[in-house]
Design a protein around this motif. Sequence first.
Motif, PDB file in Angstrom:
ATOM      1  N   ILE A 279       4.680  14.687   3.955  1.00  0.00           N
ATOM      2  CA  ILE A 279       4.500  13.302   3.534  1.00  0.00           C
ATOM      3  C   ILE A 279       3.612  12.603   4.555  1.00  0.00           C
ATOM      4  O   ILE A 279       3.936  12.554   5.741  1.00  0.00           O
ATOM      5  CB  ILE A 279       5.856  12.561   3.447  1.00  0.00           C
ATOM      6  N   LEU A 280       2.490  12.080   4.094  1.00  0.00           N
ATOM      7  CA  LEU A 280       1.612  11.278   4.933  1.00  0.00           C
ATOM      8  C   LEU A 280       1.779   9.834   4.495  1.00  0.00           C
ATOM      9  O   LEU A 280       1.406   9.458   3.382  1.00  0.00           O
ATOM     10  CB  LEU A 280       0.154  11.722   4.792  1.00  0.00           C
ATOM     11  N   ILE A 281       2.382   9.038   5.351  1.00  0.00           N
ATOM     12  CA  ILE A 281       2.636   7.639   5.042  1.00  0.00           C
ATOM     13  C   ILE A 281       1.468   6.829   5.599  1.00  0.00           C
ATOM     14  O   ILE A 281       1.234   6.806   6.802  1.00  0.00           O
ATOM     15  CB  ILE A 281       3.971   7.166   5.651  1.00  0.00           C
ATOM     16  N   VAL A 282       0.716   6.195   4.714  1.00  0.00           N
ATOM     17  CA  VAL A 282      -0.457   5.419   5.115  1.00  0.00           C
ATOM     18  C   VAL A 282      -0.113   3.935   4.971  1.00  0.00           C
ATOM     19  O   VAL A 282      -0.065   3.405   3.861  1.00  0.00           O
ATOM     20  CB  VAL A 282      -1.694   5.790   4.276  1.00  0.00           C
ATOM     21  N   ASP A 283       0.160   3.318   6.099  1.00  0.00           N
ATOM     22  CA  ASP A 283       0.529   1.906   6.121  1.00  0.00           C
ATOM     23  C   ASP A 283      -0.740   1.066   6.022  1.00  0.00           C
ATOM     24  O   ASP A 283      -1.707   1.313   6.739  1.00  0.00           O
ATOM     25  CB  ASP A 283       1.270   1.604   7.429  1.00  0.00           C
ATOM     26  N   HIS A 284      -0.753   0.094   5.142  1.00  0.00           N
ATOM     27  CA  HIS A 284      -1.890  -0.784   4.863  1.00  0.00           C
ATOM     28  C   HIS A 284      -3.019  -0.052   4.135  1.00  0.00           C
ATOM     29  O   HIS A 284      -4.193  -0.401   4.275  1.00  0.00           O
ATOM     30  CB  HIS A 284      -2.424  -1.444   6.140  1.00  0.00           C
ATOM     31  N   ALA A 285      -2.674   0.945   3.348  1.00  0.00           N
ATOM     32  CA  ALA A 285      -3.672   1.706   2.592  1.00  0.00           C
ATOM     33  C   ALA A 285      -4.450   0.807   1.639  1.00  0.00           C
ATOM     34  O   ALA A 285      -5.614   1.091   1.341  1.00  0.00           O
ATOM     35  CB  ALA A 285      -3.006   2.834   1.817  1.00  0.00           C
ATOM     36  N   ASP A 286      -3.840  -0.274   1.206  1.00  0.00           N
ATOM     37  CA  ASP A 286      -4.518  -1.191   0.292  1.00  0.00           C
ATOM     38  C   ASP A 286      -5.714  -1.876   0.938  1.00  0.00           C
ATOM     39  O   ASP A 286      -6.581  -2.413   0.256  1.00  0.00           O
ATOM     40  CB  ASP A 286      -3.541  -2.244  -0.241  1.00  0.00           C
ATOM     41  N   GLU A 287      -5.800  -1.830   2.267  1.00  0.00           N
ATOM     42  CA  GLU A 287      -6.911  -2.455   2.982  1.00  0.00           C
ATOM     43  C   GLU A 287      -8.097  -1.513   3.183  1.00  0.00           C
ATOM     44  O   GLU A 287      -9.156  -1.933   3.623  1.00  0.00           O
ATOM     45  CB  GLU A 287      -6.429  -2.979   4.336  1.00  0.00           C
ATOM     46  N   LEU A 288      -7.907  -0.228   2.870  1.00  0.00           N
ATOM     47  CA  LEU A 288      -8.995   0.736   3.034  1.00  0.00           C
ATOM     48  C   LEU A 288     -10.058   0.534   1.966  1.00  0.00           C
ATOM     49  O   LEU A 288      -9.769   0.058   0.873  1.00  0.00           O
ATOM     50  CB  LEU A 288      -8.459   2.167   2.922  1.00  0.00           C
ATOM     51  N   THR A 289     -11.259   0.956   2.288  1.00  0.00           N
ATOM     52  CA  THR A 289     -12.303   0.923   1.275  1.00  0.00           C
ATOM     53  C   THR A 289     -11.972   1.980   0.227  1.00  0.00           C
ATOM     54  O   THR A 289     -11.267   2.951   0.506  1.00  0.00           O
ATOM     55  CB  THR A 289     -13.685   1.227   1.872  1.00  0.00           C
ATOM     56  N   ARG A 290     -12.480   1.786  -0.965  1.00  0.00           N
ATOM     57  CA  ARG A 290     -12.238   2.744  -2.044  1.00  0.00           C
ATOM     58  C   ARG A 290     -12.729   4.138  -1.643  1.00  0.00           C
ATOM     59  O   ARG A 290     -12.063   5.134  -1.881  1.00  0.00           O
ATOM     60  CB  ARG A 290     -12.952   2.259  -3.302  1.00  0.00           C
ATOM     61  N   LYS A 291     -13.902   4.196  -1.000  1.00  0.00           N
ATOM     62  CA  LYS A 291     -14.484   5.468  -0.579  1.00  0.00           C
ATOM     63  C   LYS A 291     -13.568   6.198   0.404  1.00  0.00           C
ATOM     64  O   LYS A 291     -13.336   7.402   0.279  1.00  0.00           O
ATOM     65  CB  LYS A 291     -15.852   5.225   0.042  1.00  0.00           C
ATOM     66  N   ALA A 292     -13.033   5.477   1.392  1.00  0.00           N
ATOM     67  CA  ALA A 292     -12.149   6.092   2.388  1.00  0.00           C
ATOM     68  C   ALA A 292     -10.862   6.596   1.727  1.00  0.00           C
ATOM     69  O   ALA A 292     -10.396   7.699   2.021  1.00  0.00           O
ATOM     70  CB  ALA A 292     -11.820   5.106   3.495  1.00  0.00           C
ATOM     71  N   LEU A 293     -10.311   5.817   0.829  1.00  0.00           N
ATOM     72  CA  LEU A 293      -9.071   6.200   0.154  1.00  0.00           C
ATOM     73  C   LEU A 293      -9.285   7.432  -0.719  1.00  0.00           C
ATOM     74  O   LEU A 293      -8.470   8.365  -0.694  1.00  0.00           O
ATOM     75  CB  LEU A 293      -8.545   5.027  -0.669  1.00  0.00           C
ATOM     76  N   ILE A 294     -10.371   7.468  -1.454  1.00  0.00           N
ATOM     77  CA  ILE A 294     -10.649   8.625  -2.306  1.00  0.00           C
ATOM     78  C   ILE A 294     -10.881   9.876  -1.455  1.00  0.00           C
ATOM     79  O   ILE A 294     -10.397  10.953  -1.780  1.00  0.00           O
ATOM     80  CB  ILE A 294     -11.846   8.340  -3.242  1.00  0.00           C
ATOM     81  N   SER A 295     -11.594   9.735  -0.347  1.00  0.00           N
ATOM     82  CA  SER A 295     -11.830  10.875   0.549  1.00  0.00           C
ATOM     83  C   SER A 295     -10.524  11.403   1.108  1.00  0.00           C
ATOM     84  O   SER A 295     -10.358  12.603   1.296  1.00  0.00           O
ATOM     85  CB  SER A 295     -12.747  10.460   1.692  1.00  0.00           C
ATOM     86  N   LEU A 296      -9.596  10.507   1.382  1.00  0.00           N
ATOM     87  CA  LEU A 296      -8.307  10.904   1.954  1.00  0.00           C
ATOM     88  C   LEU A 296      -7.464  11.702   0.963  1.00  0.00           C
ATOM     89  O   LEU A 296      -6.816  12.681   1.340  1.00  0.00           O
ATOM     90  CB  LEU A 296      -7.539   9.660   2.404  1.00  0.00           C
ATOM     91  N   ILE A 297      -7.491  11.329  -0.311  1.00  0.00           N
ATOM     92  CA  ILE A 297      -6.606  11.982  -1.269  1.00  0.00           C
ATOM     93  C   ILE A 297      -7.230  13.192  -1.960  1.00  0.00           C
ATOM     94  O   ILE A 297      -6.557  13.894  -2.700  1.00  0.00           O
ATOM     95  CB  ILE A 297      -6.087  10.992  -2.338  1.00  0.00           C
ATOM     96  N   ARG A 298      -8.484  13.448  -1.732  1.00  0.00           N
ATOM     97  CA  ARG A 298      -9.127  14.612  -2.376  1.00  0.00           C
ATOM     98  C   ARG A 298      -8.578  15.893  -1.896  1.00  0.00           C
ATOM     99  O   ARG A 298      -8.247  16.274  -0.930  1.00  0.00           O
ATOM    100  CB  ARG A 298     -10.624  14.588  -2.127  1.00  0.00           C
TER     101      ARG A 298
END
Length: 103
Positions: free
Chosen positions: A84-103
Amino acid sequence: GIIMGQQGTGKSVGLEAYIKALKGGRKLRSIPLYALHLEVFPTWGIQDICIRILELLNHGDRKGKTKNLLLRTWEALKEFGVEILIVDHADELTRKALISLIR
């Protein structure tokens, strides 16, 4: 899954309690780690996220191209048994960073 709620409702505190429960009160980092809590900031890109994860795990070279950092990060998460990777404040990330993280 996603845990959502208004600021100040205790999401981070609850997640920290969950991680503590998983660790069973152990002070030292043990393998498998099961869960890792990562606090991110709005200015962070995927390289910043990878570098911070590697820092938290105290593992691997933290330099290189994005593709290599991502590979090294995912290998480290697997090696440490992080489920489990808990990403606190993930809603503040750019869309590009978030998509790269979950790929």
